[in-house]
Design an enzyme around this catalytic site. Structure first.
Site, PDB file in Angstrom:
ATOM      1  CG  ASP A   1      -4.704   2.336   1.464  1.00 46.69           C
ATOM      2  OD1 ASP A   1      -5.554   2.054   2.341  1.00 46.69           O
ATOM      3  OD2 ASP A   1      -3.479   2.328   1.690  1.00 46.69           O
TER       4      ASP A   1
ATOM      5  CG  HIS B   1      -1.753  -1.209   1.327  1.00 51.22           C
ATOM      6  ND1 HIS B   1      -1.777  -2.024   2.421  1.00 51.22           N
ATOM      7  CD2 HIS B   1      -2.580  -1.783   0.428  1.00 51.22           C
ATOM      8  CE1 HIS B   1      -2.586  -3.036   2.201  1.00 51.22           C
ATOM      9  NE2 HIS B   1      -3.087  -2.918   1.003  1.00 51.22           N
TER      10      HIS B   1
HETATM   11  C1  UDX Z   1      -0.779  -7.197  -1.511  1.00 52.76           C
HETATM   12  C2  UDX Z   1      -1.759  -7.652  -2.641  1.00 52.76           C
HETATM   13  O1  UDX Z   1      -1.677  -8.943  -2.953  1.00 52.76           O
HETATM   14  C3  UDX Z   1      -1.696  -6.739  -3.786  1.00 52.76           C
HETATM   15  O2  UDX Z   1      -2.300  -7.188  -4.969  1.00 52.76           O
HETATM   16  C4  UDX Z   1      -2.357  -5.554  -3.285  1.00 52.76           C
HETATM   17  O3  UDX Z   1      -2.594  -4.656  -4.338  1.00 52.76           O
HETATM   18  C5  UDX Z   1      -1.510  -4.978  -2.166  1.00 52.76           C
HETATM   19  O4  UDX Z   1      -1.323  -5.946  -1.119  1.00 52.76           O
HETATM   20  P1  UDX Z   1       2.003  -7.514  -1.629  1.00 52.76           P
HETATM   21  O5  UDX Z   1       2.100  -8.904  -1.169  1.00 52.76           O
HETATM   22  O6  UDX Z   1       2.575  -6.471  -0.785  1.00 52.76           O
HETATM   23  O7  UDX Z   1       0.513  -7.029  -2.000  1.00 52.76           O
HETATM   24  O8  UDX Z   1       2.647  -7.511  -3.111  1.00 52.76           O
HETATM   25  P2  UDX Z   1       2.815  -6.399  -4.176  1.00 52.76           P
HETATM   26  O9  UDX Z   1       1.534  -5.675  -4.442  1.00 52.76           O
HETATM   27  O10 UDX Z   1       3.438  -7.036  -5.336  1.00 52.76           O
HETATM   28  O11 UDX Z   1       3.832  -5.367  -3.519  1.00 52.76           O
HETATM   29  C6  UDX Z   1       5.088  -5.719  -3.037  1.00 52.76           C
HETATM   30  C7  UDX Z   1       6.038  -4.556  -3.214  1.00 52.76           C
HETATM   31  O12 UDX Z   1       7.212  -4.844  -2.474  1.00 52.76           O
HETATM   32  C8  UDX Z   1       6.450  -4.341  -4.656  1.00 52.76           C
HETATM   33  O13 UDX Z   1       6.510  -2.965  -4.944  1.00 52.76           O
HETATM   34  C9  UDX Z   1       7.839  -4.951  -4.741  1.00 52.76           C
HETATM   35  O14 UDX Z   1       8.708  -4.291  -5.658  1.00 52.76           O
HETATM   36  C10 UDX Z   1       8.354  -4.788  -3.328  1.00 52.76           C
HETATM   37  N1  UDX Z   1       9.275  -5.887  -3.011  1.00 52.76           N
HETATM   38  C11 UDX Z   1       8.778  -7.105  -2.678  1.00 52.76           C
HETATM   39  C12 UDX Z   1      10.622  -5.657  -3.082  1.00 52.76           C
HETATM   40  O15 UDX Z   1      11.078  -4.545  -3.410  1.00 52.76           O
HETATM   41  N2  UDX Z   1      11.459  -6.691  -2.798  1.00 52.76           N
HETATM   42  C13 UDX Z   1      11.019  -7.932  -2.445  1.00 52.76           C
HETATM   43  O16 UDX Z   1      11.854  -8.813  -2.207  1.00 52.76           O
HETATM   44  C14 UDX Z   1       9.629  -8.140  -2.373  1.00 52.76           C
END
Ligand code: UDX
Length: 473
Positions: free
Chosen positions: A119, A18
């Site tokens: 959000d 978020h």
């Molecule tokens: C969850 C939901 O599944 C997602 O669809 C929703 O919109 C928000 O909450 P999350 O598990 O946090 O999301 O995944 P994602 O939405 O992909 O966000 C993860 C963020 O962390 C990305 O911006 C990614 O670049 C970052 N990240 C993750 C890293 O920089 N390094 C990592 O090793 C893992």
């Protein structure tokens, strides 16, 4: 700052998924409109936010002080944490308890914000916008199809939901792709008398009573769902994405980037399950074997496996020792060290996905990960875990053509090593994957076009700005 410019307040709920897009929205409003923006950040753990350095991004591109970030006081929800309390419930409780803190901050501000953007989890805070005569907007950090489904749920006939739940009948979403049972959300299958279900419905109804919805998608990616949302005329829709973090080249070269530099172009599959996704012990073993059998290069962000206990809470199953993960198959690291890199817990994902040696992404389909992959032209293997991720996987695979999907076997719910082997090969090298590899390059271009001057998302931001400017006068 010009006196006539609106001031926008943004509120980010806990979790990187978020916070990251909310910060990017803030930067976009500053760079595109020169609006003053204040981002209020709610967190359950200040240490991880501080160590992520996300809040230290430059105040605004031209060094102005148009962007301010306020970290709200730590909110204690330890009294509700316990068996059966999900992470989502913790976030909801945190957001509810943040309302008085947010009200105090707003009442202290000299330049009272014109609009409040929250959000999905921030709808409790909208009452403060009413008190201070601010416009109210919701920022959906996921896609339009998911939002169209959510917006429709209060109207669905119970009989249709029962048919969906009991007979696995696809659920119609007006104007959109139907929702297959295998992609359904846990929320839809809940008892309608359950307070959590009722709260969700209340949140969705509140959303439809706001001044508009910003969605982290773009017209060319989801034309059908966006048309359906506009046709429904419930609430104005602003597709302003894809908003992703820019690449921030680390001053100190990381081990990961050094390793990627040595690999051939588009030869590496990047494996990561987002900010907190985990697999079971057996899934980790299958994945390791699948990567090994594929004979392809890989970069894998590993986390200790978890299993759900009887109450549904996740339990970590290992000593969690990162330097010698005891949950990987015996000898795996030694056998694959010449073509694989395993890193614990976290990688600089945007930097990784933009690296020329990355040729595919095995992802949990969190929406941020998804659009980071698309904007870098990286084809995906969709392995959804929770929340709306199965819908995202369906959208990517069946609508957009940007991924192939990991399908668990019916008998044991597992994605097998053989499947993983063939999916990795398909996405990286096999002839069969060529259409997906070509399609993702088109999508990359469409994303760049949408954001560029005159593009769909660029123009939509003017419409949003206009509403805020009108409210000022
Ligand atoms: C969850 C939901 O599944 C997602 O669809 C929703 O919109 C928000 O909450 P999350 O598990 O946090 O999301 O995944 P994602 O939405 O992909 O966000 C993860 C963020 O962390 C990305 O911006 C990614 O670049 C970052 N990240 C993750 C890293 O920089 N390094 C990592 O090793 C893992």
């Amino acid at each position: 700052m010009e006196a006539t410019k609106p001031h926008i307040a943004l509120l980010a709920s806990p979790g990187m998924g978020h916070l990251i897009p909310v910060l990017e929205l803030a930067k976009r409003l500053v760079s595109h409109q020169s609006f003053k923006v204040t981002v209020f950040v709610v967190a359950t753990d200040h240490a991880s936010i501080v160590s992520s350095q996300l809040l230290q991004s430059p105040a605004s591109p031209d060094g102005d002080d148009l962007l301010e970030i306020v970290l709200l006081p730590l909110i204690d929800v330890s009294d509700i944490i316990g068996p059966g309390v999900s992470f989502i419930q913790q976030i909801e409780a945190t957001m509810l308890r943040s309302v008085p803190f947010f009200r105090t901050e707003i009442s202290k501000m000299e330049s009272r914000p014109t609009a409040l953007v929250v959000d999905w989890f921030g709808t409790d805070v909208l009452e403060v916008a009413d008190e201070f005569n601010m416009l109210k907007f919701i920022f959906i950090t996921s896609n339009a199809w998911f939002f169209a489904f959510a917006l429709y749920t209060p109207e669905i006939d119970r009989k249709e939901i029962d048919e969906h739940a009991k007979n696995q009948k696809p659920l119609k979403i007006p104007g959109c792709r139907p929702l297959n049972f295998e992609d359904t959300t846990e929320f839809l299958l809940m008892d309608p008398n359950d307070p959590t279900y009722q709260r969700h419905i209340g949140v969705i109804i509140k959303m439809s009573l706001t001044d508009g919805i910003l969605v982290n998608t773009w017209d060319e990616l989801e034309p059908t769902s966006l048309k359906a949302l506009r046709d429904a005329r419930k609430v104005p829709i602003y597709p302003i994405g894809p908003l992703i973090r820019p690449i921030e080249k680390s001053v100190l070269r990381s081990e990961i980037i050094d390793w990627l530099d040595k690999q051939p172009e588009e030869s590496v599959i990047y494996v990561s399950f987002g900010s907190g996704g985990t697999l079971s012990a057996q899934e980790v073993i299958e994945l390791a074997w699948g990567l090994e059998l594929s004979q392809q290069r890989f970069l894998w962000v590993v986390r200790p496996p978890t299993e759900k206990d009887a109450a549904g809470a996740f339990l970590t199953l290992t000593n969690g020792c990162d330097c010698n993960p005891d949950y990987l198959p015996d000898g795996f690291l030694a056998r694959t060290h010449d073509r694989g890199l395993v890193v614990p817990m976290w990688a600089p994902q945007v930097e990784v996905l933009s690296h020329p040696s990355i040729g595919g992404f095995l992802t949990h389909c969190g929406w941020n990960s998804t659009i980071e992959s698309i904007t870098n032209g990286v084809p995906m293997i969709a392995w959804p875990l929770y929340a709306e991720q199965k819908m995202n996987a369906c959208l990517l695979t069946e609508d957009i053509g940007a991924s192939i999907r990991a399908t668990p076997m019916e008998s044991n719910g597992m994605v097998t090593r053989g499947d993983i082997r063939s999916m990795v090969r398909k996405i990286l090298v096999d002839h069969e994957g060529r259409n997906i590899r070509a399609r993702i390059k088109e999508l990359k271009n469409s994303a760049a076009k949408a954001l560029a001057e005159g593009g769909s998302s660029y123009n939509v931001l003017f419409q949003f700005a206009e509403i805020c400017i009108q409210h000022l006068s």
